[in-house]
Write an enzyme that holds these catalytic residues in place. Structure first.
Site, mmCIF file in Angstrom:
data_model
loop_
_atom_site.group_PDB
_atom_site.id
_atom_site.type_symbol
_atom_site.label_atom_id
_atom_site.label_comp_id
_atom_site.label_asym_id
_atom_site.label_seq_id
_atom_site.Cartn_x
_atom_site.Cartn_y
_atom_site.Cartn_z
ATOM 1 N N GLY A 47 1.188 -1.687 -0.410
ATOM 2 C CA GLY A 47 0.102 0.020 -0.059
ATOM 3 C C GLY A 47 0.931 1.558 -0.088
ATOM 4 O O GLY A 47 1.424 1.364 -1.050
ATOM 5 N N GLU A 48 0.642 2.035 0.817
ATOM 6 C CA GLU A 48 1.317 3.411 0.878
ATOM 7 C C GLU A 48 2.095 3.093 2.603
ATOM 8 O O GLU A 48 1.113 3.591 2.947
ATOM 9 C CB GLU A 48 0.715 4.205 0.496
ATOM 10 C CG GLU A 48 0.991 6.081 0.978
ATOM 11 C CD GLU A 48 2.590 5.884 0.032
ATOM 12 O OE1 GLU A 48 3.104 5.433 -0.953
ATOM 13 O OE2 GLU A 48 3.827 6.213 0.920
ATOM 14 N N SER A 49 3.536 3.170 2.718
ATOM 15 C CA SER A 49 3.743 3.156 3.975
ATOM 16 C C SER A 49 3.814 3.908 4.605
ATOM 17 O O SER A 49 3.750 3.652 5.862
ATOM 18 C CB SER A 49 5.266 2.674 4.016
ATOM 19 O OG SER A 49 5.914 3.662 3.104
ATOM 20 N N CYS A 79 6.536 -5.119 0.269
ATOM 21 C CA CYS A 79 6.464 -3.502 0.065
ATOM 22 C C CYS A 79 6.084 -2.817 0.903
ATOM 23 O O CYS A 79 7.023 -3.145 1.606
ATOM 24 C CB CYS A 79 5.563 -3.415 -1.386
ATOM 25 S SG CYS A 79 5.644 -2.605 -2.979
ATOM 26 N N ARG A 108 12.929 4.205 -0.525
ATOM 27 C CA ARG A 108 11.582 3.562 -0.858
ATOM 28 C C ARG A 108 11.666 4.402 -1.906
ATOM 29 O O ARG A 108 12.454 4.397 -3.035
ATOM 30 C CB ARG A 108 10.729 5.085 -0.493
ATOM 31 C CG ARG A 108 10.691 4.763 1.384
ATOM 32 C CD ARG A 108 9.753 5.548 1.834
ATOM 33 N NE ARG A 108 8.159 5.403 0.920
ATOM 34 C CZ ARG A 108 7.585 6.481 0.588
ATOM 35 N NH1 ARG A 108 8.056 7.668 1.188
ATOM 36 N NH2 ARG A 108 6.057 6.832 0.470
ATOM 37 N N ILE A 136 5.839 -3.304 -7.530
ATOM 38 C CA ILE A 136 4.959 -1.633 -8.056
ATOM 39 C C ILE A 136 5.696 -0.613 -6.723
ATOM 40 O O ILE A 136 5.391 -0.757 -6.078
ATOM 41 C CB ILE A 136 3.800 -2.213 -7.980
ATOM 42 C CG1 ILE A 136 2.780 -2.767 -8.104
ATOM 43 C CG2 ILE A 136 2.980 -0.349 -8.190
ATOM 44 C CD1 ILE A 136 1.469 -3.575 -7.473
ATOM 45 N N ARG A 137 5.786 0.070 -7.419
ATOM 46 C CA ARG A 137 6.979 1.562 -7.022
ATOM 47 C C ARG A 137 7.790 0.761 -5.611
ATOM 48 O O ARG A 137 6.982 1.045 -4.113
ATOM 49 C CB ARG A 137 5.807 2.942 -6.277
ATOM 50 C CG ARG A 137 5.446 3.446 -7.008
ATOM 51 C CD ARG A 137 4.306 4.311 -7.372
ATOM 52 N NE ARG A 137 3.784 4.174 -6.590
ATOM 53 C CZ ARG A 137 2.485 3.786 -7.531
ATOM 54 N NH1 ARG A 137 2.362 3.375 -8.732
ATOM 55 N NH2 ARG A 137 1.141 3.175 -7.354
ATOM 56 N N HIS A 177 5.067 -8.536 -4.617
ATOM 57 C CA HIS A 177 3.224 -8.270 -3.718
ATOM 58 C C HIS A 177 3.153 -10.129 -4.466
ATOM 59 O O HIS A 177 2.280 -10.043 -5.311
ATOM 60 C CB HIS A 177 2.467 -7.161 -4.873
ATOM 61 C CG HIS A 177 2.573 -6.361 -3.861
ATOM 62 N ND1 HIS A 177 2.289 -5.689 -3.614
ATOM 63 C CD2 HIS A 177 3.726 -5.291 -4.938
ATOM 64 C CE1 HIS A 177 2.824 -4.533 -3.418
ATOM 65 N NE2 HIS A 177 3.917 -3.705 -4.308
ATOM 66 N N GLU A 179 0.746 -11.612 -3.447
ATOM 67 C CA GLU A 179 -0.791 -11.431 -3.349
ATOM 68 C C GLU A 179 -1.000 -11.401 -4.071
ATOM 69 O O GLU A 179 -2.887 -11.243 -4.053
ATOM 70 C CB GLU A 179 -1.141 -10.640 -1.444
ATOM 71 C CG GLU A 179 -1.004 -9.307 -1.923
ATOM 72 C CD GLU A 179 0.388 -8.722 -2.167
ATOM 73 O OE1 GLU A 179 1.367 -9.285 -2.019
ATOM 74 O OE2 GLU A 179 0.953 -7.447 -2.114
HETATM 75 N N1 GLN Z 1 5.557 2.538 -2.753
HETATM 76 C C1 GLN Z 1 4.947 2.581 -1.530
HETATM 77 C C2 GLN Z 1 5.380 3.586 -0.261
HETATM 78 O O1 GLN Z 1 6.749 3.887 0.308
HETATM 79 C C3 GLN Z 1 5.043 1.008 -1.306
HETATM 80 C C4 GLN Z 1 4.221 1.104 -2.693
HETATM 81 C C5 GLN Z 1 3.605 -0.989 -2.582
HETATM 82 O O2 GLN Z 1 3.343 -1.431 -1.196
HETATM 83 N N2 GLN Z 1 3.253 -1.375 -3.475
HETATM 84 O O3 GLN Z 1 4.738 2.765 1.076
#
Ligand code: GLN
Length: 201
Positions: A47-49, A79, A108, A136-137, A177, A179
């Site tokens: 997700g987004e940390s 991630c 990150r 993903i990112r 990921h 999942e």
């Molecule tokens: N770039 C996201 C972060 O810094 C992580 C991306 C992800 O969980 N797919 O949290």
């Protein structure tokens, strides 16, 4: 009996629940300290940390989660979940806190904008066939402590190698990921690991 929680403040919670459910373990969401008390292994989703960090604090789970990791329960982060478990972050937000407990430094969004998201066939230690890994990112690992085992790494265009799957005792993390795929081997690995840890507890 193994009861696996999925930290459910933000991120791809449902996907992890689906992957775990197919492995015949009890699965539930963890949204507050009460729910944390009912489980003996935990997954922290992608997700987004920065958001996961902020919301984890807001619901009063940051310190209980630090204790959960210290107490030796099995924890797996994918991630953003890997970032949440790292002792040190590069390119994080200034006020971004982590649960920590995994002796690594992560960067990150390490793969850069051009290769924001990609898939690759990853060789994973002890897996007989490669794992189709979705990034993903994603972060990568820049430093590992002595007791951290590297289970998979990627080689970038300039030839440098970066760990993307690591384990330290009861803590597992992937920059990718699993999942989001139908390949359950990483979750299976985690469940086996959690079973042996909870047997030892
Ligand atoms: N770039 C996201 C972060 O810094 C992580 C991306 C992800 O969980 N797919 O949290």
């Amino acid at each position: 009996m193994l009861r696996v929680g999925v930290l459910a403040v933000q991120g791809d919670v449902r996907e992890h629940i689906n992957s775990l459910t197919s492995l015949n373990v009890a699965v539930q969401k963890v949204r507050n300290p009460e729910e944390l008390k009912t489980i003996n292994a935990l997954v922290i989703p992608g997700g987004e940390s920065t958001t996961i960090s902020m919301l984890t604090k807001r619901v009063g789970l940051m310190d209980p989660l630090r204790k959960f990791v210290k107490d030796g329960f099995a924890v797996y982060g994918s991630c953003a979940g890997m970032i949440m478990l790292a002792d040190e972050i590069l390119d994080g937000r200034n006020d971004q806190e982590t649960i920590g407990g995994l002796e690594i430094t992560v960067r990150r969004n390490a793969f850069g904008r051009q290769v924001d998201s990609f898939e690759t066939d990853l060789a994973v230690k002890d897996f007989d066939k490669s794992f189709r890994a979705i990034f993903i990112r994603a972060p990568w690992v820049e430093r590992v402590g002595e007791s951290v085992e590297v289970l998979a790494a990627v080689t970038t265009e300039n030839g440098s190698q970066h760990p993307v799957m690591v384990r330290q005792g009861s803590v597992l993390a992937t920059a990718f990921h699993p999942e989001l795929t139908n390949d359950n081997r990483v979750h299976e690995y985690f469940v086996q690991m959690a079973k042996s840890v909870s047997a030892a507890n």
